[in-house]
Write an enzyme that holds these catalytic residues in place. Structure first.
Site, PDB file in Angstrom:
ATOM      1  N   GLY A  52     -85.004 -46.390  24.105  1.00  0.00           N
ATOM      2  CA  GLY A  52     -86.271 -46.789  23.517  1.00  0.00           C
ATOM      3  C   GLY A  52     -87.329 -46.865  24.605  1.00  0.00           C
ATOM      4  O   GLY A  52     -87.944 -47.891  24.841  1.00  0.00           O
ATOM      5  N   SER A  54     -90.234 -45.091  25.173  1.00  0.00           N
ATOM      6  CA  SER A  54     -91.515 -44.397  25.026  1.00  0.00           C
ATOM      7  C   SER A  54     -92.741 -45.275  24.826  1.00  0.00           C
ATOM      8  O   SER A  54     -93.861 -44.834  25.070  1.00  0.00           O
ATOM      9  CB  SER A  54     -91.429 -43.414  23.852  1.00  0.00           C
ATOM     10  OG  SER A  54     -91.164 -44.110  22.652  1.00  0.00           O
ATOM     11  N   GLY A  56     -94.283 -49.693  24.399  1.00  0.00           N
ATOM     12  CA  GLY A  56     -94.031 -51.127  24.463  1.00  0.00           C
ATOM     13  C   GLY A  56     -93.211 -51.565  25.648  1.00  0.00           C
ATOM     14  O   GLY A  56     -93.369 -51.097  26.777  1.00  0.00           O
ATOM     15  N   TYR A  57     -92.278 -52.493  25.367  1.00  0.00           N
ATOM     16  CA  TYR A  57     -91.479 -53.059  26.437  1.00  0.00           C
ATOM     17  C   TYR A  57     -90.529 -52.043  27.066  1.00  0.00           C
ATOM     18  O   TYR A  57     -90.196 -52.135  28.242  1.00  0.00           O
ATOM     19  CB  TYR A  57     -90.682 -54.260  25.913  1.00  0.00           C
ATOM     20  CG  TYR A  57     -91.513 -55.518  25.785  1.00  0.00           C
ATOM     21  CD1 TYR A  57     -92.245 -55.987  26.867  1.00  0.00           C
ATOM     22  CD2 TYR A  57     -91.559 -56.251  24.599  1.00  0.00           C
ATOM     23  CE1 TYR A  57     -93.005 -57.143  26.780  1.00  0.00           C
ATOM     24  CE2 TYR A  57     -92.318 -57.409  24.495  1.00  0.00           C
ATOM     25  CZ  TYR A  57     -93.039 -57.854  25.591  1.00  0.00           C
ATOM     26  OH  TYR A  57     -93.799 -58.995  25.497  1.00  0.00           O
ATOM     27  N   ALA A 144     -86.459 -49.877  18.444  1.00  0.00           N
ATOM     28  CA  ALA A 144     -87.223 -50.570  17.407  1.00  0.00           C
ATOM     29  C   ALA A 144     -87.313 -49.763  16.119  1.00  0.00           C
ATOM     30  O   ALA A 144     -88.230 -49.949  15.329  1.00  0.00           O
ATOM     31  CB  ALA A 144     -88.622 -50.886  17.922  1.00  0.00           C
ATOM     32  N   TYR A 239     -89.984 -65.067  10.704  1.00  0.00           N
ATOM     33  CA  TYR A 239     -89.402 -64.308  11.815  1.00  0.00           C
ATOM     34  C   TYR A 239     -88.034 -64.855  12.223  1.00  0.00           C
ATOM     35  O   TYR A 239     -87.007 -64.292  11.845  1.00  0.00           O
ATOM     36  CB  TYR A 239     -90.361 -64.263  13.008  1.00  0.00           C
ATOM     37  CG  TYR A 239     -90.021 -63.122  13.951  1.00  0.00           C
ATOM     38  CD1 TYR A 239     -90.661 -61.898  13.842  1.00  0.00           C
ATOM     39  CD2 TYR A 239     -89.019 -63.248  14.909  1.00  0.00           C
ATOM     40  CE1 TYR A 239     -90.317 -60.827  14.669  1.00  0.00           C
ATOM     41  CE2 TYR A 239     -88.671 -62.192  15.738  1.00  0.00           C
ATOM     42  CZ  TYR A 239     -89.326 -60.988  15.618  1.00  0.00           C
ATOM     43  OH  TYR A 239     -88.977 -59.939  16.431  1.00  0.00           O
ATOM     44  N   ILE A 279     -99.055 -57.437  20.193  1.00  0.00           N
ATOM     45  CA  ILE A 279     -99.416 -56.573  19.080  1.00  0.00           C
ATOM     46  C   ILE A 279     -98.563 -55.308  19.130  1.00  0.00           C
ATOM     47  O   ILE A 279     -98.549 -54.587  20.119  1.00  0.00           O
ATOM     48  CB  ILE A 279    -100.906 -56.204  19.133  1.00  0.00           C
ATOM     49  CG1 ILE A 279    -101.778 -57.460  18.945  1.00  0.00           C
ATOM     50  CG2 ILE A 279    -101.248 -55.167  18.060  1.00  0.00           C
ATOM     51  CD1 ILE A 279    -101.635 -58.143  17.602  1.00  0.00           C
TER      52      ILE A 279
END
Length: 401
Positions: A52, A54, A56-57, A144, A239, A279
């Site tokens: 993962g 690419s 964000g985190y 994600a 959440y 965000i």
């Protein structure tokens, strides 16, 4: 040939800007380079796998590993590739810029555009590692996707954002206009909880570690880290205590199992890092979250503690994963807490004071609306400093500027 403007539908941006994505990736690279001189780096990863990678985190982790710590990296993400006439996903452009910058810095970088949930992808990563003489000393799990197909049963599972036991209502913020509306999250039913755990829990993460271990491509002392979020009490109903949170608790349970396996075979460890709320594509469609983040940003910027993805991950590497004494600080449940500044009592007290006062008339002044809007657009390469958005883009597959 045409200019590219953001196309937003129901708080989701459905297109991206090639040059904006590339420049934002470069900004993050320059940030970690600027921090390197001020850090006493005595421990560092050499070969890092980012699942993962690419946005964000995940992207920020790969950037920190490569450009602050000098690691060679393998990244996996599933992106829509751009052509001359059709745009790709933001992550496709981010990966392209990362690989370009890594090559210029003399760093080894291999990026796979594959379904990271598949055993075929795992086999390809193993092949790449063996061909390049790599043994991973850090595996970052930052997937994600809302959909996962189980490699054994071939059953496809879809995650849902739902409350458990009681319907949840909360304010939704239109991140382009600032308009407020009520959003309702229905109650989970049937197989909703199981499906969400299957997609967002720790089963796939443990499968990755098991297969990498069996293939002998993990190094002594190997660490692995997956990312999660706890958040404030006001969001727990949707959440932490909803379907997503249930899956994240499963992720934490698998972390303990993974950690035992790595400790026994490699003297390594597995962790879940509880990160700050930011965000993202998903936060825009969860009741109350975007509004809360607007408050958080306003308060933290006033405190001088606001962080984006790259600031969070740089601090995670420097102050948690690669401390000088080799000790990884965790809470009583073995979790890394890089959400520490977000959940400071004094910070949350200020937010609790602001939230009840928000109305349609004052929302843009009581929260950091411009910051939220910027981050929302920035994910897709818009509102990036130094980009001329009036300039025609002749080739949608090019990141040259």
């Amino acid at each position: 040939m045409a200019t590219i403007k953001p196309m937003v539908r129901a708080n989701i941006c459905i297109n991206s800007h090639p040059i904006g994505c590339a420049k934002e990736t470069l900004r993050q690279i320059e940030y970690v380079k600027s921090k390197k001189g001020g850090r006493n780096i005595t421990r560092a990863p050499k070969n890092v796998l980012v699942l993962g990678c690419s946005t964000g985190y995940g992207l920020a982790s790969r950037i920190a590993a490569a450009f602050e710590y000098g690691a060679d990296t393998v990244g996996v993400s599933f992106e829509k590739e751009a052509t001359e006439k059709k745009g790709g996903t933001p992550g496709w452009y981010n990966n392209k810029q990362f690989d370009k910058s890594a090559a210029a810095a003399g760093l080894k970088s291999v990026t796979l555009n594959m379904d990271a949930f598949s055993d075929e992808c795992r086999a390809e990563v193993v092949k790449i590692a063996k061909e390049n003489g790599m043994k991973f000393d850090l595996v970052v799990y930052s997937l994600a996707s809302p959909v996962r197909t189980d490699p054994d049963t071939k059953v496809t599972y879809r995650s849902v954002i739902k409350a458990i036991g009681k319907e949840y209502k909360g304010a939704a913020l239109d991140m382009m206009t600032g308009a407020l509306s009520e959003m309702v999250a229905p109650i989970a039913e049937g197989s909703d909880i199981l499906n969400t755990i299957k997609v967002m829990g720790g089963e796939d993460w443990e499968r990755w570690i098991d297969q990498l271990s069996e293939a002998d491509v993990l190094a002594d002392g190997c660490m692995t880290v997956a990312y999660s979020y706890i958040g404030p009490a006001l969001s727990h109903a949707i959440y932490r205590d909803g379907t997503i949170g249930t899956a994240k608790k499963d992720l934490e349970a698998h972390a303990r199992t993974i950690s035992r396996k790595l400790a026994e075979k490699y003297k390594g460890a597995g962790y879940v890092s509880e990160n700050k709320g930011l965000i993202t594509r998903s936060s825009s469609v969860i009741p109350i979250i975007a509004l809360y983040l607007g408050c958080l940003f306003k308060v933290q910027k006033a405190e001088g503690r606001h962080e984006g993805c790259i600031e969070q991950m740089e601090r995670l590497f420097a102050e948690r994963l690669y401390t000088a004494d080799g000790v990884v600080p965790t809470d009583d449940e073995g979790r890394i807490r890089i959400d520490d500044w977000e959940l400071l009592p004094e910070t949350q007290a200020k937010i609790d004071e602001i939230m009840p006062k928000i109305t349609a008339d004052n929302v843009k002044t009581l929260i950091d609306f411009e910051g939220v809007r910027h981050d929302f657009l920035n994910i897709n390469g818009f509102d990036v400093d130094g980009v001329d958005y009036e300039k025609d883009v002749a080739d949608m597959s090019s990141i040259e500027f």
